[in-house]
Design an enzyme around this catalytic site. Structure first.
Site, PDB file in Angstrom:
ATOM      1  N   ASP A 166     -12.128  -8.639  20.421  1.00 17.11           N
ATOM      2  CA  ASP A 166     -11.387  -7.866  21.427  1.00 17.11           C
ATOM      3  C   ASP A 166     -12.366  -7.182  22.385  1.00 17.11           C
ATOM      4  OD1 ASP A 166     -12.084  -6.082  19.202  1.00 17.11           O
ATOM      5  OD2 ASP A 166     -11.012  -4.558  20.325  1.00 17.11           O
ATOM      6  N   HIS A 476     -12.796 -16.157  16.569  1.00 16.54           N
ATOM      7  CA  HIS A 476     -11.819 -15.349  17.313  1.00 16.54           C
ATOM      8  C   HIS A 476     -12.617 -14.413  18.222  1.00 16.54           C
ATOM      9  CE1 HIS A 476      -7.895 -13.330  17.832  1.00 16.54           C
ATOM     10  NE2 HIS A 476      -8.581 -12.204  17.844  1.00 16.54           N
ATOM     11  N   ASP A 522     -11.948 -22.316  10.271  1.00 13.47           N
ATOM     12  CA  ASP A 522     -12.707 -22.074  11.509  1.00 13.47           C
ATOM     13  C   ASP A 522     -11.771 -22.254  12.696  1.00 13.47           C
ATOM     14  OD1 ASP A 522     -14.567 -21.801  13.511  1.00 13.47           O
ATOM     15  OD2 ASP A 522     -15.354 -23.843  13.287  1.00 13.47           O
ATOM     16  N   GLU A 531     -12.988 -13.662  12.993  1.00 12.01           N
ATOM     17  CA  GLU A 531     -13.379 -12.853  14.149  1.00 12.01           C
ATOM     18  C   GLU A 531     -14.880 -12.579  14.068  1.00 12.01           C
ATOM     19  OE1 GLU A 531     -10.890  -9.446  14.894  1.00 12.01           O
ATOM     20  OE2 GLU A 531     -12.010  -8.901  16.697  1.00 12.01           O
TER      21      GLU A 531
END
Ligand code: 9MR
Ligand code: ZN
Length: 557
Positions: A166, A476, A522, A531
């Site tokens: 993020d 991620h 994965d 992540e």
């Protein structure tokens, strides 16, 4: 809540069919070398790149490994020390991936792990000169407002690293990641001195200090004028899977917390120590900021945690208390200044937490490192406590290591979100304990954690992107997905297997009852498995710095 992305393909369940597991980055000539085999095998050969058998050995049957369900055989070839490219071959012809033995084999992964931070820079353009194909525009430069305020006061909080997959920026997470790297630098300076990462120049500092400075400059902006420290700077909700400059939602500063203030104090004081003599003006700023945050903490002795307000879904990084954080802050200020008042506070804080926890949530061990590496006199009672905590932890971890066929120094229950950080923290604990005791008692345990990260685990993956023939490729990580470049940005540690996955795709892809070490896919959508974060990379930087340093020491002998 997070399942609102647009993905390229349908995720596939993982099949783990590798038979032989080796460290895909290779082995140091004088290090312990062990392959793990999960098919019946009594004898094995090592072939060189021309197919000539250069070593033969017998395996040791370990038996069934609980965390993976695999029946394990060990093939030890530590005696093979000549540089070269090799393959492990079983008596029945199963072959491992090709691997190297050599002096400099860990330099590429070490460099990539550190350079990974450059690619996470917020508020800077990544230019082609330094980022190559991963060049991209600057991001998140518009001003932030305080959550809950009328929005008339605007703040510049640009800079620092994106936290993870993020785009949030969180003080406690940033402090922990920066601290791991600065402690690594203090312990193993030679590992970093010749490192050239190809990042923008900022004077004659070693590259790692340039990169950490980028984060520290942002952290300084997170301090309010009264000394308090905002907990995080993020948008209200996580961005879609877009490039950073396409995420233009309003940036907010969220309420100050005592954990943010304490971790901020500690990292600024540590920075002041490390940058002193190299960048004095910067060291002065850091020292002043640390002391100011400390005063605020002393005026606010009660715990101020953090919870997301209604409607906010970015990371909360809440903690249950701040004793360990205040301990770290006092320890680092004592180390910086030698002043009695910090020592008095340390002496009053010796109960209620572990002095060997090295994480972002529990930081007592970072306080211990502050004292151990600070060069100030440590009161005997405190030193004994640190020594005892590290030694008992290392003993416990060694037990776990010995009972795991893949040598992971974590128990089944520790395969949770970010399990690779548990592996890496275990490695750090062994390294620090050996340091405290002045012994090399845990070398094999340390080596096994590195091997695990780089391929010797039940999935067979090297968990570092861009490192190893069979490595994680679809983490991620928003830019790695949204850049539409096939190759993944290198140098990121994946969170790793998680026995209790919580993202919707992992719940579908990981069948119930899968052994914890195999709960991994994965895939970009599986944020609870795959992540990346700044504080999963940083203990890996610490571990690799140790090996870079070990190798240099052997060279000098
Ligand atoms: O690692 C954290 C995990 O233990 C939590 O269950 C999860 C949900 O709150 O958050 C994880 O931390 C994430 C943070 O909130 C935001 N940045 C990425 C972190 C790693 O996934
Ligand atoms: Zn950004």
């Amino acid at each position: 809540m997070e399942n609102n992305y647009f993905f390229k393909g349908k995720p596939e369940p993982a099949v783990f069919d590798r038979e032989i597991f080796v460290n895909q980055s290779g082995y140091l000539p004088h290090g312990r070398k062990r392959a793990v085999i999960k098919v019946p095998c009594e004898k094995f050969n090592i072939e060189n790149e021309y197919g000539t058998v250069v070593y033969s050995g017998e395996t040791v049957h370990f038996g069934k490994d609980e965390c993976s369900g695999d029946d394990i055989y060990f093939a030890d070839f530590s005696d093979l020390c000549s540089e070269g490219r090799y393959t492990v071959v079983t008596e029945r012809g199963e072959r491992s991936l090709e691997f190297s033995i050599g002096d400099n084999i860990y330099a590429p992964v070490f460099d990539k792990l550190v350079k990974a931070y450059y690619y996470l820079r917020c508020g800077s353009e990544l230019c082609a000169e330094h980022a190559g194909q991963f060049a991209r525009p600057s991001c998140h430069n518009s001003s932030a407002i305080e959550y809950g305020s009328d929005g008339t006061t605007k703040y510049d909080v640009s800079g620092g690293w994106h936290d993870a997959g993020d785009y949030g920026r969180y003080v406690t997470a940033g402090a922990c990641a920066a601290a791991h790297m600065l402690y690594a630098y203090k312990l193993f300076p030679t590992a970093f001195e010749t490192q050239r990462l190809g990042i923008p120049n900022d004077g004659g500092l070693p590259d790692v200090l340039k990169e950490v400075k980028y984060e520290l400059l942002w952290l300084l902006k997170m301090q309010r004028t009264d000394g308090a420290v905002w907990h995080k700077a993020t948008t209200m909700t996580h961005a879609q899977f877009v490039m950073p400059h396409e995420d233009t939602a309003q940036m907010y500063l969220f309420a100050p917390s005592s954990i943010a203030a304490a971790d901020f104090t500690a990292i600024c004081a540590l920075g002041a120590e490390v940058y002193r003599g190299k960048d004095d003006a910067f060291a002065d700023r850091l020292a002043a900021a640390a002391e100011k945050a400390w005063l605020w903490l002393e005026e606010n002795p009660e715990f101020i945690g953090f919870q997301n307000p209604e409607g906010c879904n970015t990371g909360s990084y809440g903690e249950r208390n701040d004793i360990d954080n205040r301990f770290w802050a006092a320890a680092q200020l004592y180390s910086l200044t030698g002043e009695q008042k910090y020592l008095d506070r340390l002496n009053s804080m010796m109960i209620g937490f572990s002095m060997c926890d090295l994480g972002y949530g529990t930081v007592g061990g970072l306080g211990s490192l502050a004292l151990l590496l600070g060069g100030r006199k440590i009161p005997e009672r405190l030193y004994d406590r640190i020594k005892r905590d590290f030694n008992s932890k290392a003993t416990e971890l060694k037990g776990l290591y010995s009972s795991c066929g893949y040598g992971a120094a974590i128990g089944g229950w520790q395969f949770n979100w970010g399990s690779n950080m548990n592996i890496l923290k275990a490695a750090m604990t062994f390294i620090i304990t050996d340091r405290i005791n002045g012994k090399h008692q845990y070398t094999d345990c340390i080596t096994a954690q590195l091997d695990y990260l780089l391929g010797v685990n039940a999935t067979g993956y090297s968990f570092v992107t861009g490192c190893g023939e069979f490595c994680v490729k679809n983490p991620h990580l928003r830019p790695a997905y949204a850049d539409n470049i096939d190759e993944c940005i290198p140098g990121y540690v994946s969170g790793g297997p998680n026995g209790n996955p919580s993202d919707p795709d992992a719940l579908i892809l990981v069948p119930k009852g899968t052994p914890p070490m195999k709960c991994f896919v994965d895939d970009v959508s599986c944020y609870s498995l795959n992540e990346i974060t700044i504080y999963w990379n940083s203990p890996a930087v610490f571990l690799l710095a140790y090996f870079m340093n070990e190798n240099k020491k052997i060279d000098e002998d």
